[in-house]
Design an enzyme around this catalytic site. Structure first.
Site, PDB file in Angstrom:
ATOM      1  N   HIS A   1     -17.184  24.385 -31.870  1.00  0.00           N
ATOM      2  CA  HIS A   1     -18.211  24.905 -32.773  1.00  0.00           C
ATOM      3  C   HIS A   1     -19.535  24.153 -32.624  1.00  0.00           C
ATOM      4  O   HIS A   1     -20.575  24.650 -33.052  1.00  0.00           O
ATOM      5  CB  HIS A   1     -17.726  24.889 -34.236  1.00  0.00           C
TER       6      HIS A   1
ATOM      7  N   ASP B   1     -10.488  24.760 -31.545  1.00  0.00           N
ATOM      8  CA  ASP B   1     -11.845  24.212 -31.645  1.00  0.00           C
ATOM      9  C   ASP B   1     -12.023  23.053 -30.661  1.00  0.00           C
ATOM     10  O   ASP B   1     -12.020  21.878 -31.035  1.00  0.00           O
ATOM     11  CB  ASP B   1     -12.087  23.750 -33.083  1.00  0.00           C
TER      12      ASP B   1
ATOM     13  N   SER C   1     -18.660  16.198 -36.101  1.00  0.00           N
ATOM     14  CA  SER C   1     -17.689  17.038 -35.404  1.00  0.00           C
ATOM     15  C   SER C   1     -17.702  16.712 -33.915  1.00  0.00           C
ATOM     16  O   SER C   1     -18.733  16.385 -33.356  1.00  0.00           O
ATOM     17  CB  SER C   1     -18.028  18.513 -35.590  1.00  0.00           C
ATOM     18  N   GLY C   2     -16.535  16.797 -33.327  1.00  0.00           N
ATOM     19  CA  GLY C   2     -16.430  16.532 -31.898  1.00  0.00           C
ATOM     20  C   GLY C   2     -16.019  15.119 -31.565  1.00  0.00           C
ATOM     21  O   GLY C   2     -15.607  14.840 -30.446  1.00  0.00           O
TER      22      GLY C   2
END
Length: 263
Positions: free
Chosen positions: A65, A113, A207-208
């Protein structure tokens, strides 16, 4: 009690995503997490930041995302950073030439994801920049395992910022907790993670980034509930290990003389 409170609010809260930040953690010893990557994603209108981590000198893993944005013009990976407010001598800025989102990634529920980024040039491995191992497909991180998550940015839900890398210790939770709270939770491909006291968490902006358990990256920061710190959902890397290895082989083939590049 924590589970009860979360369940009563789960129907009025929406998942957060986007480049998580560490809340309730502490600043890490500079350059003690040499696998960490800071991603700058730019389109025509604005730029975004995300976390990531180096798994091979030419490849970084992150959350799908993070790059599921229209009109991306460039992605820059910064390695060897501690303070991202200026360009430290230890930093390596490398452009991304290609990114491969998992073919079954879905915005609806943040399923699958995960994204693999190919770097334009290989990172120079040194004391500031190093790779981290990922688990095999048959390796599982168990409930109760103590893990770490690191990142840059927001240190509170009100938007306080820091430019230095911070880290929080979190435990792998009973998967049924996340299954009750998140309608989209998938046990095989996701990990339920949280702080027993609900005071520490990655949050919007990181995120990530990796969930590191016993010096291996077992998860990727994916999503959680707005207004609550715990639990959070991480992408389970071991589930995607065969796909990751396949993409890495394709990256290597592209570097051979006279080899056609893939789209």
């Amino acid at each position: 009690m924590l589970l009860l409170l979360l369940l009563t609010s789960a129907f009025v809260l929406v998942p957060w995503t986007g480049a998580g930040r560490i809340i309730g953690g502490c600043e890490v010893k500079p350059h003690s997490r040499p696998y960490m990557a800071y991603l700058i994603i730019e389109n025509r209108l604005e730029s975004f930041s995300c976390g990531g981590f180096l798994i091979r000198p030419d490849a970084v893993l992150s959350a799908a995302h993070c790059v599921d944005i229209k009109g991306i013009m460039s992605i820059t990976v910064i390695l060897g950073a501690h303070n991202i407010s200026y360009q430290e001598q230890s930093q390596q800025w490398i452009q991304v030439t290609q990114w491969v989102i998992h073919p079954k990634y879905s915005q609806d529920g943040f399923k699958n994801d995960i994204v693999l980024l190919k770097l334009k040039e290989k990172a120079r491995i040194n004391e500031y920049v190093q790779t981290i191992s990922i688990p095999m497909s048959n390796e599982y991180v168990r409930q109760g395992a103590e893990c770490e998550v690191a990142g840059w940015g927001l240190t509170s839900m009100t938007g306080s910022r820091t430019n230095v890398m911070r880290e929080a210790e979190l435990k792998v939770q009973d998967w049924t907790i996340c299954q009750l709270i998140f309608w989209n939770y998938q046990r095989q491909s996701m990990i339920c993670v949280g702080d027993d006291y609900g005071k520490k968490s990655p949050y919007k902006g990181d995120s990530g980034g990796p969930l590191v358990c016993k010096q291996k990256a077992h998860g990727i920061v994916s999503y959680g509930l707005n207004g609550h710190l715990s639990p959070e959902v991480f992408t389970r890397i071991s589930y995607f290990e065969p796909w990751i290895r396949e993409q890495l082989r394709k990256f290597a083939l592209q570097e051979l003389p006279d080899s056609p590049s893939s789209d």
